[in-house]
Design a protein around this motif. Structure first.
Motif, PDB file in Angstrom:
ATOM      1  N   THR A 146       0.826  -1.203   0.000  1.00 17.37           N
ATOM      2  CA  THR A 146       0.000   0.000   0.000  1.00 17.37           C
ATOM      3  C   THR A 146       0.862   1.255   0.000  1.00 17.37           C
ATOM      4  O   THR A 146       0.566   2.231  -0.704  1.00 17.37           O
ATOM      5  CB  THR A 146      -0.928   0.011   1.235  1.00 17.37           C
ATOM      6  OG1 THR A 146      -1.778  -1.141   1.196  1.00 17.37           O
ATOM      7  CG2 THR A 146      -1.792   1.264   1.270  1.00 17.37           C
ATOM      8  N   PRO A 195      -8.186  10.911   2.650  1.00 20.32           N
ATOM      9  CA  PRO A 195      -9.490  10.238   2.773  1.00 20.32           C
ATOM     10  C   PRO A 195      -9.842   9.414   1.537  1.00 20.32           C
ATOM     11  O   PRO A 195     -10.423   8.333   1.648  1.00 20.32           O
ATOM     12  CB  PRO A 195     -10.474  11.395   2.969  1.00 20.32           C
ATOM     13  CG  PRO A 195      -9.646  12.544   3.444  1.00 20.32           C
ATOM     14  CD  PRO A 195      -8.328  12.382   2.770  1.00 20.32           C
ATOM     15  N   VAL A 196      -9.502   9.937   0.352  1.00 16.14           N
ATOM     16  CA  VAL A 196      -9.817   9.227  -0.892  1.00 16.14           C
ATOM     17  C   VAL A 196      -8.978   7.959  -0.996  1.00 16.14           C
ATOM     18  O   VAL A 196      -9.491   6.886  -1.337  1.00 16.14           O
ATOM     19  CB  VAL A 196      -9.566  10.143  -2.112  1.00 16.14           C
ATOM     20  CG1 VAL A 196      -9.810   9.367  -3.412  1.00 16.14           C
ATOM     21  CG2 VAL A 196     -10.454  11.373  -2.048  1.00 16.14           C
ATOM     22  N   ARG A 198      -7.585   6.224   1.410  1.00 19.95           N
ATOM     23  CA  ARG A 198      -8.041   5.238   2.392  1.00 19.95           C
ATOM     24  C   ARG A 198      -9.303   4.515   1.883  1.00 19.95           C
ATOM     25  O   ARG A 198      -9.415   3.289   1.990  1.00 19.95           O
ATOM     26  CB  ARG A 198      -8.366   5.919   3.727  1.00 19.95           C
ATOM     27  CG  ARG A 198      -7.159   6.482   4.463  1.00 19.95           C
ATOM     28  CD  ARG A 198      -7.571   6.945   5.861  1.00 19.95           C
ATOM     29  NE  ARG A 198      -6.705   8.016   6.312  1.00 19.95           N
ATOM     30  CZ  ARG A 198      -7.078   9.264   6.519  1.00 19.95           C
ATOM     31  NH1 ARG A 198      -8.337   9.613   6.333  1.00 19.95           N
ATOM     32  NH2 ARG A 198      -6.228  10.169   6.932  1.00 19.95           N
ATOM     33  N   THR A 199     -10.236   5.287   1.330  1.00 22.52           N
ATOM     34  CA  THR A 199     -11.481   4.695   0.833  1.00 22.52           C
ATOM     35  C   THR A 199     -11.213   3.696  -0.285  1.00 22.52           C
ATOM     36  O   THR A 199     -11.814   2.620  -0.336  1.00 22.52           O
ATOM     37  CB  THR A 199     -12.426   5.804   0.324  1.00 22.52           C
ATOM     38  OG1 THR A 199     -12.703   6.720   1.397  1.00 22.52           O
ATOM     39  CG2 THR A 199     -13.726   5.213  -0.194  1.00 22.52           C
ATOM     40  N   ILE A 200     -10.289   4.051  -1.194  1.00 26.56           N
ATOM     41  CA  ILE A 200      -9.968   3.160  -2.315  1.00 26.56           C
ATOM     42  C   ILE A 200      -9.372   1.852  -1.800  1.00 26.56           C
ATOM     43  O   ILE A 200      -9.756   0.759  -2.235  1.00 26.56           O
ATOM     44  CB  ILE A 200      -8.996   3.854  -3.284  1.00 26.56           C
ATOM     45  CG1 ILE A 200      -9.693   5.018  -3.995  1.00 26.56           C
ATOM     46  CG2 ILE A 200      -8.461   2.860  -4.310  1.00 26.56           C
ATOM     47  CD1 ILE A 200      -8.773   5.853  -4.855  1.00 26.56           C
ATOM     48  N   LEU A 202      -9.705   0.453   1.151  1.00 22.55           N
ATOM     49  CA  LEU A 202     -10.717  -0.328   1.861  1.00 22.55           C
ATOM     50  C   LEU A 202     -11.732  -0.934   0.894  1.00 22.55           C
ATOM     51  O   LEU A 202     -12.225  -2.043   1.107  1.00 22.55           O
ATOM     52  CB  LEU A 202     -11.430   0.548   2.892  1.00 22.55           C
ATOM     53  CG  LEU A 202     -10.547   1.052   4.047  1.00 22.55           C
ATOM     54  CD1 LEU A 202     -11.333   2.014   4.930  1.00 22.55           C
ATOM     55  CD2 LEU A 202     -10.029  -0.120   4.870  1.00 22.55           C
ATOM     56  N   THR A 203     -12.029  -0.208  -0.187  1.00 28.29           N
ATOM     57  CA  THR A 203     -12.955  -0.724  -1.198  1.00 28.29           C
ATOM     58  C   THR A 203     -12.388  -1.955  -1.889  1.00 28.29           C
ATOM     59  O   THR A 203     -13.134  -2.841  -2.327  1.00 28.29           O
ATOM     60  CB  THR A 203     -13.271   0.365  -2.242  1.00 28.29           C
ATOM     61  OG1 THR A 203     -13.818   1.512  -1.575  1.00 28.29           O
ATOM     62  CG2 THR A 203     -14.275  -0.122  -3.277  1.00 28.29           C
ATOM     63  N   LYS A 205     -10.978  -4.317  -0.573  1.00 28.77           N
ATOM     64  CA  LYS A 205     -11.090  -5.458   0.346  1.00 28.77           C
ATOM     65  C   LYS A 205      -9.737  -5.949   0.849  1.00 28.77           C
ATOM     66  O   LYS A 205      -9.543  -7.165   1.063  1.00 28.77           O
ATOM     67  CB  LYS A 205     -11.838  -6.618  -0.328  1.00 28.77           C
ATOM     68  CG  LYS A 205     -13.211  -6.253  -0.888  1.00 28.77           C
ATOM     69  CD  LYS A 205     -14.166  -5.819   0.207  1.00 28.77           C
ATOM     70  CE  LYS A 205     -15.566  -5.523  -0.355  1.00 28.77           C
ATOM     71  NZ  LYS A 205     -16.504  -5.029   0.684  1.00 28.77           N
ATOM     72  N   SER A 207      -8.771  -5.543   3.662  1.00 31.09           N
ATOM     73  CA  SER A 207      -9.015  -5.981   5.042  1.00 31.09           C
ATOM     74  C   SER A 207      -9.148  -7.499   5.146  1.00 31.09           C
ATOM     75  O   SER A 207      -8.952  -8.068   6.224  1.00 31.09           O
ATOM     76  CB  SER A 207     -10.277  -5.323   5.587  1.00 31.09           C
ATOM     77  OG  SER A 207     -11.395  -5.607   4.768  1.00 31.09           O
ATOM     78  N   GLU A 214      -7.281  -0.772   8.232  1.00 33.94           N
ATOM     79  CA  GLU A 214      -7.909   0.527   8.478  1.00 33.94           C
ATOM     80  C   GLU A 214      -7.130   1.302   9.541  1.00 33.94           C
ATOM     81  O   GLU A 214      -6.940   2.523   9.415  1.00 33.94           O
ATOM     82  CB  GLU A 214      -9.360   0.355   8.906  1.00 33.94           C
ATOM     83  CG  GLU A 214     -10.135   1.663   8.979  1.00 33.94           C
ATOM     84  CD  GLU A 214     -11.629   1.458   9.133  1.00 33.94           C
ATOM     85  OE1 GLU A 214     -12.350   2.469   9.186  1.00 33.94           O
ATOM     86  OE2 GLU A 214     -12.071   0.287   9.196  1.00 33.94           O
ATOM     87  N   ASN A 221      -1.854  10.704   6.664  1.00 37.62           N
ATOM     88  CA  ASN A 221      -2.617  11.932   6.825  1.00 37.62           C
ATOM     89  C   ASN A 221      -1.994  13.073   6.020  1.00 37.62           C
ATOM     90  O   ASN A 221      -0.996  12.892   5.316  1.00 37.62           O
ATOM     91  CB  ASN A 221      -2.713  12.295   8.312  1.00 37.62           C
ATOM     92  CG  ASN A 221      -1.337  12.339   8.967  1.00 37.62           C
ATOM     93  OD1 ASN A 221      -0.360  12.786   8.357  1.00 37.62           O
ATOM     94  ND2 ASN A 221      -1.241  11.883  10.197  1.00 37.62           N
TER      95      ASN A 221
END
Length: 358
Positions: A146, A195-196, A198-200, A202-203, A205, A207, A214, A221
């Protein structure tokens, strides 16, 4: 007293379990060796393909390598490595912000050896090399990978913004290249907003591979990304200086090379846009894309022959510099790896002040 029964492998009852385990380890070593040989073969093929095509382009221009001032070519390669160094430090900072503890030398070693992966189709080998070579305490490969994507996207974003600003101020008549730079800058900059990003992640998967991803991403930041922008701006400036060294090595370019400061906007914009355009394509090393951008930017000032030669020399000097440094670093191994894909150990907030998201 009767003898103790022998433990046997459930897969093969005739083979004692104590023999089956070493055999499994032996096969694992053989598979890993085969994978390493395939990776080396792919890298060698990619490098040779790039060098062969570059030399062929120079020969088509009837240009003699004997004319060149070779010390300047060496300086160009050195400036390229120096320009890449701040980017490697940003990758380390990203990993540490996400609660990883890579050793500094192993991370720098992995970063520069990983550069060779971009000469293989698809460029995915860059991620493979970096994640497999970096070492440290309880590293999670999912987080390390990542960080690779975050570092690369930031590098592309900064380079595209740098190019867009320079082209809009000094070369606004190059409309095609200007809009290309603006488009890449907007897309890459948006994706790297914490924020974008992180969302990508997590989307996707991630996790499922790492349930704590997360919490790891919370360290990515705005202050960390701002640090990366500063490091990349400095790095891109050195890369622009590398092209100046290439131009200084070509006698035919002397009449159009009055001073470093006068030519720097053109050289920096050219390098930034050429590299960024090459990075966003799956073509190994951006072959052809980088040369097209350099020719479009340089030909109106230096002429088509010098533009082509400079593009090829830039590629060769950078590639040879990468290869030489990779060989040196590969010969100086890092300490024994302690990477752990399953560890849930995370640094405390007192040890890592960068964990609180903006």
């Amino acid at each position: 007293m009767p003898p103790s029964p022998k433990l046997t492998s459930p897969e093969n009852p005739d083979i004692p379990e104590s023999q089956e385990v070493p055999r499994a380890k032996l096969w694992k070593k053989r598979v890993m060796l085969l994978v390493q040989l395939i990776v080396v073969a792919l890298v060698v093929w990619g490098i040779w393909h790039n060098v062969d095509k570059a030399i062929d382009q120079v020969q088509q221009q009837n240009f003699s390598f004997q004319k060149l001032r070779w010390p300047w070519i060496f300086a160009a390669g050195l400036l390229y490595l120096l320009g890449s160094f701040p980017m490697s430090l940003f990758w380390i900072r990203l990993m540490r912000a996400m609660h990883q503890k890579p050793t500094t030398y192993s991370a720098i070693r992995a970063f520069f050896i990983g550069h060779l992966g971009k000469y293989v189709p698809g460029k995915a080998l860059v991620v493979v090399l970096r994640t497999s070579l970096v070492q440290g305490e309880n590293l999670k490969r999912s987080v390390v990978a990542t960080a690779v994507f975050a570092e690369t996207l930031t590098m592309v974003s900064v380079g595209a913004v740098y190019a867009a600003i320079l082209i809009s101020l000094w070369f606004s008549d190059r409309q095609l290249l200007l809009w290309l730079a603006i488009g890449i800058a907007l897309a890459a900059s948006f994706v790297t907003l914490p924020p974008v990003f992180r969302t990508i992640v997590l989307t996707l998967k991630v996790s499922k591979i790492n349930p704590e991803i997360e919490r790891n991403l919370a360290g990515l930041n705005y202050p960390v990304m701002a640090w990366g922008w500063g490091a990349n701006l400095f790095g891109w400036t050195l890369l622009g200086s590398s092209l100046f060294a290439v131009m200084a090595s070509i006698p035919d370019a002397d009449s159009h090379l009055p001073s470093f400061m006068q030519m720097f906007p053109l050289l920096a914009a050219t390098v930034c846009l050429a590299m960024v355009a090459g990075f966003i394509t799956p073509i190994p090393g951006g072959m052809g894309i980088r040369e097209f951008v350099i020719m479009e930017m340089m030909a109106p000032v230096f002429g088509p022959v010098v533009a082509v030669v400079s593009a090829v020399l830039l590629r060769i000097s950078w590639l040879l510099a990468e290869l030489a440094l990779a060989i040196i670093l590969y010969g100086i191994p890092a300490s024994a790896p302690t990477t752990d894909n399953t560890s849930s150990e995370i640094a405390s907030s007192e040890e890592d002040p960068a964990q609180n998201p903006a």
